[in-house]
Structure formats: C-alpha cells, structure tokens
Design an enzyme around this catalytic site. Sequence first.
Site, mmCIF file in Angstrom:
data_model
loop_
_atom_site.group_PDB
_atom_site.id
_atom_site.type_symbol
_atom_site.label_atom_id
_atom_site.label_comp_id
_atom_site.label_asym_id
_atom_site.label_seq_id
_atom_site.Cartn_x
_atom_site.Cartn_y
_atom_site.Cartn_z
ATOM 1 N N ASP A 183 0.886 -1.158 0.000
ATOM 2 C CA ASP A 183 0.000 0.000 0.000
ATOM 3 C C ASP A 183 0.931 1.218 0.000
ATOM 4 O OD1 ASP A 183 -2.331 1.643 0.486
ATOM 5 O OD2 ASP A 183 -1.624 1.811 2.545
ATOM 6 N N ASP B 167 -0.014 5.148 0.832
ATOM 7 C CA ASP B 167 -0.213 6.147 1.894
ATOM 8 C C ASP B 167 -0.130 5.501 3.275
ATOM 9 O OD1 ASP B 167 -1.006 8.308 0.031
ATOM 10 O OD2 ASP B 167 -2.812 7.126 -0.260
HETATM 11 C C1 G6P Z 1 -5.722 5.778 -0.174
HETATM 12 C C2 G6P Z 1 -5.842 6.492 1.155
HETATM 13 C C3 G6P Z 1 -7.265 6.977 1.372
HETATM 14 C C4 G6P Z 1 -7.721 7.822 0.185
HETATM 15 C C5 G6P Z 1 -7.642 7.006 -1.090
HETATM 16 C C6 G6P Z 1 -8.024 7.806 -2.330
HETATM 17 O O1 G6P Z 1 -6.345 4.563 -0.096
HETATM 18 O O2 G6P Z 1 -5.490 5.617 2.218
HETATM 19 O O3 G6P Z 1 -7.307 7.726 2.564
HETATM 20 O O4 G6P Z 1 -9.060 8.258 0.388
HETATM 21 O O5 G6P Z 1 -6.302 6.545 -1.248
HETATM 22 O O6 G6P Z 1 -7.033 8.769 -2.566
HETATM 23 P P1 G6P Z 1 -7.077 9.872 -3.697
HETATM 24 O O7 G6P Z 1 -5.668 10.401 -3.726
HETATM 25 O O8 G6P Z 1 -7.467 9.193 -4.982
HETATM 26 O O9 G6P Z 1 -8.089 10.868 -3.276
HETATM 27 MG MG MG Z 2 -2.575 3.201 3.668
#
Ligand code: G6P
Ligand code: MG
Length: 215
Positions: A8, A10
């Site tokens: 993953d 973030d």
């Molecule tokens: C990751 C993060 C989420 C976020 C999602 C969409 O999964 O953990 O917190 O909402 O990505 O991210 P984006 O950059 O497409 O808004």
């Molecule tokens: Mg994450």
Amino acid sequence: MIKGVIFDLDGVLVSTDELHYAAWSQLAKMIGITEFNREDNQRQKGVSRMESLEIVLEKGEKCYSDAEKVLLANMKNDIYVNLLTDLDQEAVLPGAVEILMRLKKLEIKIGIGSVSKNTPIILEKTGLITYIDEVSCGLDITNSKPDPEVFLVAANKLGLQPKECLVIEDSKAGIIAARAAEMRSLAVGPEHKKLDADYCSESLSNELDWNLLLG
Ligand code: G6P
Ligand code: MG
C-alpha cells in the site's frame, strides 16, 4: 513461497496519510463541520475519495446532491494536490527504501496496491518509482478496498498468483482486502495490532523476519 510484495502507499511507504487528513480537515471546516477527527480519518484509510467524503459528511447535518458531492471531493483533492507540491524523498517513511533494496536483491517482485488516483505523482515525486515493478492504483480499478480488486490487479500485472504475494498495509480496509484476495498480509503503522493481519510490526524500520515473511 512468496515471489512478490505488494505495498500500500499512503501510510506504508510515504507519510501522505497525514496530508490526506490535513486536506479533509480543511474541507470539513470550510463546510462548517468541526467534529471531524483522527478516529474518522482512520476509517478513511484505504477507501476511495468519494467514500472518504461520506465519512466527513456523517459528522454534519446537511444533505448534499451527488453533483455537490463531486464538487466537494474535487475541492478536497485540490487542497491535497496542493499539499503534494513540495513532496520529495523526505516523505518516504523510515525503513522503506532499505526494504525495497533488500527485496530487489532477493529478486522479489515489487508492486503497489493503492486506491489513490494520485499514486503516479507520489511515486514520481518521492523517487520510489525506481524500485517498483508494477503499479495498481485507483486509476485501474472500480472497487476500492476492502474489495480485493486493487491487489488482484497488482498480482496479475506482476504475473503472480495471489498465494505468491505478501501485502503490506496500514488500514483495516486493506487487510480485509488482502484476505479477500487470499494473500498473506503484514500490518504496519499505529493500528498494526488491531488489524488482524498474518503478521504485524509497528514500522518498516523495525527488524522484520524475512525468512518467515517470504517463506
Ligand atoms: C488511499 C488512502 C485513502 C484515500 C484514497 C483515495 O487509499 O489511504 O485515505 O481516500 O487513497 O485517494 P485519492 O488520492 O485518490 O483521493
Ligand atoms: Mg494506507
């Protein structure tokens, strides 16, 4: 035998989870929601932008149309992308590069499995892209975690069977997705003990037993 590790992004390889939190907090304030907190943010991890917005809106009274929700999600993304402007290798979390280098040496394939549509820009800006064999992200999928799609697409791009992959995650939705994909999982980050993964570690900088993880 594990032949590929799917990370993953973030909160696992980069500290951008904090920037998501800052951007959602700013949007919440702009629309008069003062109750949005870290606990809510914990539930946003691994889920899509639109689903994350719903978690913010739960804290307010107002109902929004679908078109208004798209505008709000776009506003949050503008704030977030602005926060990404200065992103560089400093945002890479401790231990991440060492692990990527170790896996390369072991000839283990390296994939990304992130729901974020901003994945390509983050990988470029941090320089992490140089270590990655295949990227599966929000731009490749229709269902966000806890659906296994993002990990199954990553395994497919890597040319591996799900059982040959280890997922490294910091979110509940992500660990459920890894299980649903029938992949082994390692949980990291502040919630690592609560996530019901096969293995857990507070951080990638802690000593990890790679014989166990990859065996
Ligand atoms: C990751 C993060 C989420 C976020 C999602 C969409 O999964 O953990 O917190 O909402 O990505 O991210 P984006 O950059 O497409 O808004
Ligand atoms: Mg994450």
